[in-house]
Design a protein around this motif. Structure first.
Motif, short mmCIF file in Angstrom:
data_model
loop_
_atom_site.label_atom_id
_atom_site.label_comp_id
_atom_site.label_asym_id
_atom_site.label_seq_id
_atom_site.Cartn_x
_atom_site.Cartn_y
_atom_site.Cartn_z
N TRP A 24 0.68 -1.38 0.02
CA TRP A 24 -0.04 0.00 -0.04
C TRP A 24 0.79 1.31 -0.03
CZ3 TRP A 24 -3.72 -1.35 4.72
CH2 TRP A 24 -4.49 -2.53 4.28
N ASP A 25 2.08 1.17 0.29
CA ASP A 25 2.94 2.48 0.29
C ASP A 25 2.49 3.29 1.41
OD1 ASP A 25 5.22 3.92 -0.09
OD2 ASP A 25 4.40 4.94 -1.58
N ALA A 26 1.93 2.75 2.63
CA ALA A 26 1.59 3.30 3.67
C ALA A 26 1.95 2.77 4.91
CB ALA A 26 0.31 3.08 3.55
N THR A 27 2.00 3.90 5.90
CA THR A 27 2.24 3.62 7.45
C THR A 27 1.01 3.51 8.13
OG1 THR A 27 4.30 4.82 7.12
CG2 THR A 27 3.34 4.59 9.51
N ARG A 28 0.98 2.34 8.97
CA ARG A 28 -0.43 1.90 9.74
C ARG A 28 -0.14 2.21 11.11
NH1 ARG A 28 -2.18 -3.94 7.61
NH2 ARG A 28 0.05 -4.20 8.39
N TYR A 29 -1.10 2.75 11.84
CA TYR A 29 -1.08 2.85 13.20
C TYR A 29 -2.12 1.82 13.64
CZ TYR A 29 1.76 6.85 12.01
OH TYR A 29 2.72 7.61 11.73
N ARG A 30 -1.97 1.05 14.74
CA ARG A 30 -3.01 -0.09 14.73
C ARG A 30 -2.82 -0.36 16.54
NH1 ARG A 30 -1.52 -5.10 11.38
NH2 ARG A 30 0.46 -5.02 12.83
N ILE A 31 -4.08 -0.95 16.99
CA ILE A 31 -4.02 -1.14 18.34
C ILE A 31 -4.50 -2.94 18.33
CG2 ILE A 31 -5.19 -0.77 20.47
CD1 ILE A 31 -6.28 1.84 19.27
N ASN A 32 -3.59 -3.57 18.87
CA ASN A 32 -4.01 -5.09 19.09
C ASN A 32 -4.31 -5.66 17.50
OD1 ASN A 32 -4.18 -7.52 20.52
ND2 ASN A 32 -6.25 -7.42 20.42
N GLY A 33 -3.71 -5.00 16.41
CA GLY A 33 -3.80 -5.46 15.10
C GLY A 33 -4.85 -4.58 14.30
N LYS A 34 -5.48 -3.75 14.88
CA LYS A 34 -6.81 -3.31 14.16
C LYS A 34 -6.33 -1.81 13.94
CE LYS A 34 -10.81 -5.87 15.75
NZ LYS A 34 -12.18 -5.44 16.34
N MET A 35 -6.40 -1.28 12.74
CA MET A 35 -5.93 -0.15 12.25
C MET A 35 -6.86 0.89 12.65
SD MET A 35 -4.60 1.01 8.33
CE MET A 35 -6.33 0.76 7.42
N PHE A 36 -6.33 1.93 13.13
CA PHE A 36 -7.23 3.30 13.53
C PHE A 36 -6.90 4.36 12.57
CE2 PHE A 36 -3.69 3.90 16.55
CZ PHE A 36 -3.55 5.17 16.33
N ALA A 37 -5.65 4.56 11.76
CA ALA A 37 -5.20 5.48 10.96
C ALA A 37 -4.16 4.89 9.97
CB ALA A 37 -4.65 6.58 11.87
N MET A 38 -3.95 5.78 8.79
CA MET A 38 -2.82 5.01 7.85
C MET A 38 -2.78 6.37 6.92
SD MET A 38 -3.59 2.35 4.73
CE MET A 38 -5.09 3.34 4.30
N CYS A 39 -1.28 6.45 6.80
CA CYS A 39 -0.57 7.87 6.31
C CYS A 39 -0.11 7.00 4.91
CB CYS A 39 0.51 8.24 7.17
SG CYS A 39 0.06 9.20 8.25
N GLY A 40 -0.44 7.83 3.59
CA GLY A 40 0.02 7.30 2.37
C GLY A 40 -0.22 8.35 1.41
N GLY A 41 -0.47 7.96 0.17
CA GLY A 41 -0.86 8.89 -0.73
C GLY A 41 -1.89 8.53 -1.55
N ASP A 42 -2.52 9.40 -2.28
CA ASP A 42 -3.46 8.93 -3.30
C ASP A 42 -2.82 8.54 -4.37
OD1 ASP A 42 -2.68 11.16 -4.57
OD2 ASP A 42 -4.51 12.47 -4.28
N LYS A 43 -3.72 8.46 -5.67
CA LYS A 43 -3.15 7.84 -7.01
C LYS A 43 -2.33 8.92 -7.39
CE LYS A 43 -7.30 9.50 -9.34
NZ LYS A 43 -8.44 9.07 -10.09
N GLU A 44 -2.25 9.77 -7.25
CA GLU A 44 -1.42 11.18 -7.82
C GLU A 44 -0.09 11.47 -7.03
OE1 GLU A 44 -4.01 14.40 -8.02
OE2 GLU A 44 -5.32 13.46 -9.76
N GLY A 45 -0.07 10.74 -5.61
CA GLY A 45 1.08 10.71 -4.75
C GLY A 45 0.93 11.87 -3.79
#
Length: 126
Positions: A24-45
């Motif tokens: 996904w080219d993204a950094t995920r923030y999770r609690i006990n394996g469940k994601m609450f936020a994700m930083c990445g880019g859209d299709k244009e970056g």
């Protein structure tokens, strides 16, 4: 806006795990394996952060800020994305992150929630 505080804000919450999803080219923030936020880019970056929110709150924010859109590649009802190059105030993004964290934490069993709090308290005491 410059949200250079974002990573530290997410990772200092109790029980948060951070990882990078290559596909996904993204950094995920999770609690006990469940994601609450994700930083990445859209299709244009363009950089975005996607968070889980109460549907009514997310809709209200989307009406107020053009930089907030329905979740990018996520459920449009429960997830919202914020373009990080926009002008949404820091306090609004922090409120969004707090709600996302709380929603996911409260979705965990009471036992797991207690373990997360106790683990963090043990780390503070050490």
């Amino acid at each position: 806006m410059n949200y250079n505080w974002l990573d530290e804000y997410c990772t200092t919450k109790k029980g948060v795990e951070k990882d990078y999803k290559i596909e996904w080219d993204a950094t995920r923030y999770r609690i006990n394996g469940k994601m609450f936020a994700m930083c990445g880019g859209d299709k244009e970056g363009k950089p975005i952060i996607t968070m889980k929110l109460e549907p009514d709150f997310g809709e209200l924010l989307r009406e107020k800020y053009e930089e907030i859109i329905p979740g990018y590649y996520m459920s449009k009802r429960h997830w919202n994305s914020l373009y990080l190059e926009g002008n949404v105030p820091d306090k609004v993004l922090k409120k969004m992150l707090d709600q996302a964290y709380k929603l996911v934490l409260e979705s965990l069993s009471k036992k797991v929630q207690k373990e997360i709090v106790e683990k963090e308290n043990d780390l503070i005491r050490d």
